[in-house]
Scaffold this active site. Structure first.
Site, PDB file in Angstrom:
ATOM      1  N   ASP A 132       0.905  -1.262  -0.147  1.00 54.13           N
ATOM      2  CA  ASP A 132       0.105   0.127  -0.025  1.00 54.13           C
ATOM      3  C   ASP A 132       0.818   1.117  -0.022  1.00 54.13           C
ATOM      4  O   ASP A 132       2.040   1.267   0.412  1.00 54.13           O
ATOM      5  CB  ASP A 132      -0.826   0.128   1.220  1.00 54.13           C
ATOM      6  CG  ASP A 132      -1.893  -1.009   1.277  1.00 54.13           C
ATOM      7  OD1 ASP A 132      -2.097  -1.895   0.319  1.00 54.13           O
ATOM      8  OD2 ASP A 132      -2.775  -1.010   2.084  1.00 54.13           O
ATOM      9  N   MET A 133       0.439   2.323  -0.396  1.00 54.97           N
ATOM     10  CA  MET A 133       1.167   3.504  -0.530  1.00 54.97           C
ATOM     11  C   MET A 133       0.366   4.370   0.909  1.00 54.97           C
ATOM     12  O   MET A 133      -0.721   4.557   0.605  1.00 54.97           O
ATOM     13  CB  MET A 133       0.916   4.391  -1.803  1.00 54.97           C
ATOM     14  CG  MET A 133       1.845   5.605  -1.549  1.00 54.97           C
ATOM     15  SD  MET A 133       3.760   5.167  -1.222  1.00 54.97           S
ATOM     16  CE  MET A 133       4.420   4.700  -3.083  1.00 54.97           C
ATOM     17  N   ARG A 182      -0.660  -0.864  -8.789  1.00 51.99           N
ATOM     18  CA  ARG A 182      -2.088  -0.508  -8.363  1.00 51.99           C
ATOM     19  C   ARG A 182      -2.278   0.896  -8.379  1.00 51.99           C
ATOM     20  O   ARG A 182      -1.443   1.573  -7.373  1.00 51.99           O
ATOM     21  CB  ARG A 182      -2.531  -0.993  -7.238  1.00 51.99           C
ATOM     22  CG  ARG A 182      -3.740  -0.658  -6.542  1.00 51.99           C
ATOM     23  CD  ARG A 182      -3.795  -0.528  -5.140  1.00 51.99           C
ATOM     24  NE  ARG A 182      -3.823  -1.887  -4.391  1.00 51.99           N
ATOM     25  CZ  ARG A 182      -3.599  -2.501  -3.281  1.00 51.99           C
ATOM     26  NH1 ARG A 182      -3.256  -1.745  -2.464  1.00 51.99           N
ATOM     27  NH2 ARG A 182      -3.506  -3.838  -3.141  1.00 51.99           N
ATOM     28  N   LYS A 185      -6.578   6.727  -6.677  1.00 47.76           N
ATOM     29  CA  LYS A 185      -6.574   8.422  -6.661  1.00 47.76           C
ATOM     30  C   LYS A 185      -5.873   9.033  -5.288  1.00 47.76           C
ATOM     31  O   LYS A 185      -5.133   9.983  -5.343  1.00 47.76           O
ATOM     32  CB  LYS A 185      -8.130   8.955  -6.386  1.00 47.76           C
ATOM     33  CG  LYS A 185      -8.993   8.615  -7.522  1.00 47.76           C
ATOM     34  CD  LYS A 185     -10.352   9.462  -7.753  1.00 47.76           C
ATOM     35  CE  LYS A 185     -10.962   8.852  -8.848  1.00 47.76           C
ATOM     36  NZ  LYS A 185     -12.442   9.653  -9.054  1.00 47.76           N
ATOM     37  N   ALA A 187      -5.959   8.428  -0.788  1.00 49.92           N
ATOM     38  CA  ALA A 187      -6.970   8.826   0.494  1.00 49.92           C
ATOM     39  C   ALA A 187      -6.545   9.430   1.412  1.00 49.92           C
ATOM     40  O   ALA A 187      -7.299   9.499   2.593  1.00 49.92           O
ATOM     41  CB  ALA A 187      -7.225   7.055   0.923  1.00 49.92           C
ATOM     42  N   THR A 227     -10.114   1.615  -8.920  1.00 49.49           N
ATOM     43  CA  THR A 227     -10.985   2.770  -8.378  1.00 49.49           C
ATOM     44  C   THR A 227     -12.463   2.328  -8.486  1.00 49.49           C
ATOM     45  O   THR A 227     -12.752   1.152  -9.290  1.00 49.49           O
ATOM     46  CB  THR A 227     -10.575   3.803  -9.459  1.00 49.49           C
ATOM     47  OG1 THR A 227     -11.603   4.943  -9.321  1.00 49.49           O
ATOM     48  CG2 THR A 227     -10.915   3.360 -11.043  1.00 49.49           C
TER      49      THR A 227
HETATM   50  P1  FDA Z   1     -14.211   8.291  -6.069  1.00 49.73           P
HETATM   51  O1  FDA Z   1     -13.739   8.753  -4.788  1.00 49.73           O
HETATM   52  O2  FDA Z   1     -14.321   9.747  -7.179  1.00 49.73           O
HETATM   53  O3  FDA Z   1     -15.542   7.414  -5.774  1.00 49.73           O
HETATM   54  C1  FDA Z   1     -16.113   7.282  -7.257  1.00 49.73           C
HETATM   55  C2  FDA Z   1     -17.337   6.564  -6.761  1.00 49.73           C
HETATM   56  O4  FDA Z   1     -17.092   5.305  -5.949  1.00 49.73           O
HETATM   57  C3  FDA Z   1     -18.174   7.387  -5.828  1.00 49.73           C
HETATM   58  O5  FDA Z   1     -18.937   8.195  -6.545  1.00 49.73           O
HETATM   59  C4  FDA Z   1     -18.966   6.239  -5.044  1.00 49.73           C
HETATM   60  O6  FDA Z   1     -20.171   5.686  -6.137  1.00 49.73           O
HETATM   61  C5  FDA Z   1     -18.048   5.134  -5.020  1.00 49.73           C
HETATM   62  N1  FDA Z   1     -17.332   5.339  -3.766  1.00 49.73           N
HETATM   63  C6  FDA Z   1     -15.994   5.694  -3.607  1.00 49.73           C
HETATM   64  N2  FDA Z   1     -15.613   5.508  -2.301  1.00 49.73           N
HETATM   65  C7  FDA Z   1     -16.644   5.416  -1.654  1.00 49.73           C
HETATM   66  C8  FDA Z   1     -17.011   5.166  -0.257  1.00 49.73           C
HETATM   67  N3  FDA Z   1     -15.860   5.016   0.761  1.00 49.73           N
HETATM   68  N4  FDA Z   1     -18.335   4.820   0.328  1.00 49.73           N
HETATM   69  C9  FDA Z   1     -19.265   4.595  -0.616  1.00 49.73           C
HETATM   70  N5  FDA Z   1     -19.061   4.710  -1.990  1.00 49.73           N
HETATM   71  C10 FDA Z   1     -17.765   5.012  -2.487  1.00 49.73           C
HETATM   72  N6  FDA Z   1      -5.347   4.721  -1.307  1.00 49.73           N
HETATM   73  C11 FDA Z   1      -4.233   5.237  -0.846  1.00 49.73           C
HETATM   74  O7  FDA Z   1      -3.662   6.442  -0.417  1.00 49.73           O
HETATM   75  N7  FDA Z   1      -3.377   4.362  -0.609  1.00 49.73           N
HETATM   76  C12 FDA Z   1      -3.493   2.851  -1.005  1.00 49.73           C
HETATM   77  O8  FDA Z   1      -2.417   1.929  -0.702  1.00 49.73           O
HETATM   78  C13 FDA Z   1      -4.925   2.418  -1.260  1.00 49.73           C
HETATM   79  N8  FDA Z   1      -4.931   1.150  -1.596  1.00 49.73           N
HETATM   80  C14 FDA Z   1      -6.402   1.067  -2.508  1.00 49.73           C
HETATM   81  C15 FDA Z   1      -6.584  -0.445  -2.940  1.00 49.73           C
HETATM   82  C16 FDA Z   1      -7.686  -0.571  -3.413  1.00 49.73           C
HETATM   83  C17 FDA Z   1      -8.011  -1.784  -4.049  1.00 49.73           C
HETATM   84  C18 FDA Z   1      -8.733   0.364  -3.612  1.00 49.73           C
HETATM   85  C19 FDA Z   1      -9.791   0.346  -4.492  1.00 49.73           C
HETATM   86  C20 FDA Z   1      -8.688   1.677  -3.151  1.00 49.73           C
HETATM   87  C21 FDA Z   1      -7.298   2.048  -2.539  1.00 49.73           C
HETATM   88  N9  FDA Z   1      -7.128   3.218  -1.926  1.00 49.73           N
HETATM   89  C22 FDA Z   1      -5.688   3.462  -1.359  1.00 49.73           C
HETATM   90  C23 FDA Z   1      -8.265   4.227  -1.598  1.00 49.73           C
HETATM   91  C24 FDA Z   1      -8.001   5.407  -3.053  1.00 49.73           C
HETATM   92  O9  FDA Z   1      -6.977   6.085  -2.842  1.00 49.73           O
HETATM   93  C25 FDA Z   1      -9.403   5.863  -2.996  1.00 49.73           C
HETATM   94  O10 FDA Z   1      -9.406   6.771  -2.052  1.00 49.73           O
HETATM   95  C26 FDA Z   1     -10.701   5.373  -2.970  1.00 49.73           C
HETATM   96  O11 FDA Z   1     -10.694   4.180  -3.602  1.00 49.73           O
HETATM   97  C27 FDA Z   1     -12.035   6.181  -3.393  1.00 49.73           C
HETATM   98  O12 FDA Z   1     -11.483   6.608  -4.742  1.00 49.73           O
HETATM   99  P2  FDA Z   1     -12.372   6.296  -6.119  1.00 49.73           P
HETATM  100  O13 FDA Z   1     -10.993   6.060  -6.979  1.00 49.73           O
HETATM  101  O14 FDA Z   1     -13.165   4.935  -5.939  1.00 49.73           O
HETATM  102  O15 FDA Z   1     -13.086   7.276  -6.687  1.00 49.73           O
END
Ligand code: FDA
Length: 307
Positions: A132-133, A182, A185, A187, A227
């Protein structure tokens, strides 16, 4: 960054709240939406259920910023045990680890040693380890640890964050290693000097990085499109098709409990989909980051308070 998101990310990093809030029953009830349970067995059961429906998984035991060597070793022993349980129960699952959970804050050599043990155990059952990052202060060290692991292990991948301005450069630096990436966006709470603040900028960078990854990820490596953003997913599939990159050239990675409909649909269409299942008792900071991603989720928590 929105006010609610900033507040939730602040809560996720506040030590006193990290200790106090998980004791409230309504919060514990609300978190169950994002994790099948605190025990490894809960995660394995959920993984088997998803596997039967064509979705494979990634397992991670929640925890970060471990501050003593004994705990870092205990986490390592746990992941080694997980590899044994995967084989025993025929679960096709990757492992995902945080370096601060393996002792990065204490002693980098210890952290490398622990990660090496996990990579060796994963290799024995022929599965992948993903790093993870975490916050931006860890990026340099995480990249260095990854480079070293990659020199000895093929099935090891790293997470890169599209919100960081530096990521395109970091990716360039990794390409000679044929890395498995991987892409997420991002977190955490990061200042605008180093991270794109506007959603459109993050999405634009995500797409640009994806294009590079579609073009450079070699056979045998993995580009994990991590994502839930449907618009981005559609555009990445279109870019892949334009380049003649088949479905085996990338895989979708999403979180348990989020957009399960999309996970099932993509798997039904023949894409590789991995669902990341978290478990363990140290879930509060991780859960607060999930709320920050979608502050509307706070209503869900409040509904649990009222019910
Ligand atoms: P976005 O936030 O724009 O969400 C798109 C859509 O997805 C939303 O409109 C909603 O429908 C749905 N959605 C997203 N998050 C939701 C939530 N919490 N609850 C309900 N619905 C939601 N980050 C990091 O900094 N280091 C890491 O190592 C990882 N590792 C990681 C692994 C995997 C497999 C995933 C999927 C994600 C991570 N992340 C992460 C988290 C990542 O950085 C990010 O915060 C989340 O994936 C949410 O962003 P989206 O790309 O989904 O887009």
């Amino acid at each position: 960054m929105g006010l609610a998101r900033t507040a939730l990310l602040w809560i996720s990093e506040n030590r006193a709240l990290r200790r106090a809030l998980p004791n409230y029953r309504f919060i514990r009830r609300a978190v169950s939406r994002f994790m099948p349970g605190e025990e490894l067995d809960d995660a394995l059961e959920a993984a088997l259920g998803l596997q039967r429906g064509g979705i494979r998984t990634i397992l991670t035991r929640l925890g970060e910023n471990v501050l003593d060597r004994r705990t870092a070793r205990e986490v390592t022993d746990h992941y080694v045990e997980v590899t044994r349980r995967l084989r025993e129960r025929s679960v096709d699952s990757y492992l995902s680890v945080k370096l601060t959970q393996l002792g990065l804050d204490l002693d980098e050599a210890l952290c490398r040693e622990n990660l090496e043990r996990i990579c060796n155990a994963a290799e024995d059952v022929d599965t992948w380890v993903w790093i993870d990052m975490e916050q931006s202060t860890y990026v340099d060290r995480t990249l260095e640890v990854y480079k070293e692991m990659r020199s000895r292990h093929r099935k090891v991948g790293i997470c890169l964050q599209a919100y960081l301005r530096r990521t395109a450069r970091d990716l360039e630096g990794l390409l000679p290693l044929s890395p498995s990436i991987r892409l997420v966006k991002g977190a955490y709470k990061e200042p605008a000097s180093i991270a794109f603040a506007k959603r459109a900028e993050v999405d634009r960078n995500y797409l640009a990085l994806s294009t590079t990854l579609l073009e450079t990820t070699p056979q045998g490596a993995i580009f994990g499109v991590a994502t839930h953003d449907q618009a981005l997913i559609d555009r990445i599939i279109a870019e892949a098709n334009k380049r003649g990159a088949g479905k085996s050239r990338y895989e979708f990675q999403m979180l348990y409990g989020i957009r399960m409909d999309a996970q099932r649909r993509l798997a039904g269409e023949g894409y590789s989909v991995r669902c990341l299942i978290s478990y363990g008792s140290y879930w509060f900071p991780w859960y607060a980051r999930r709320l920050a991603e979608r502050p509307a989720n706070v209503w869900f928590v409040l509904k649990n308070l009222l019910s």
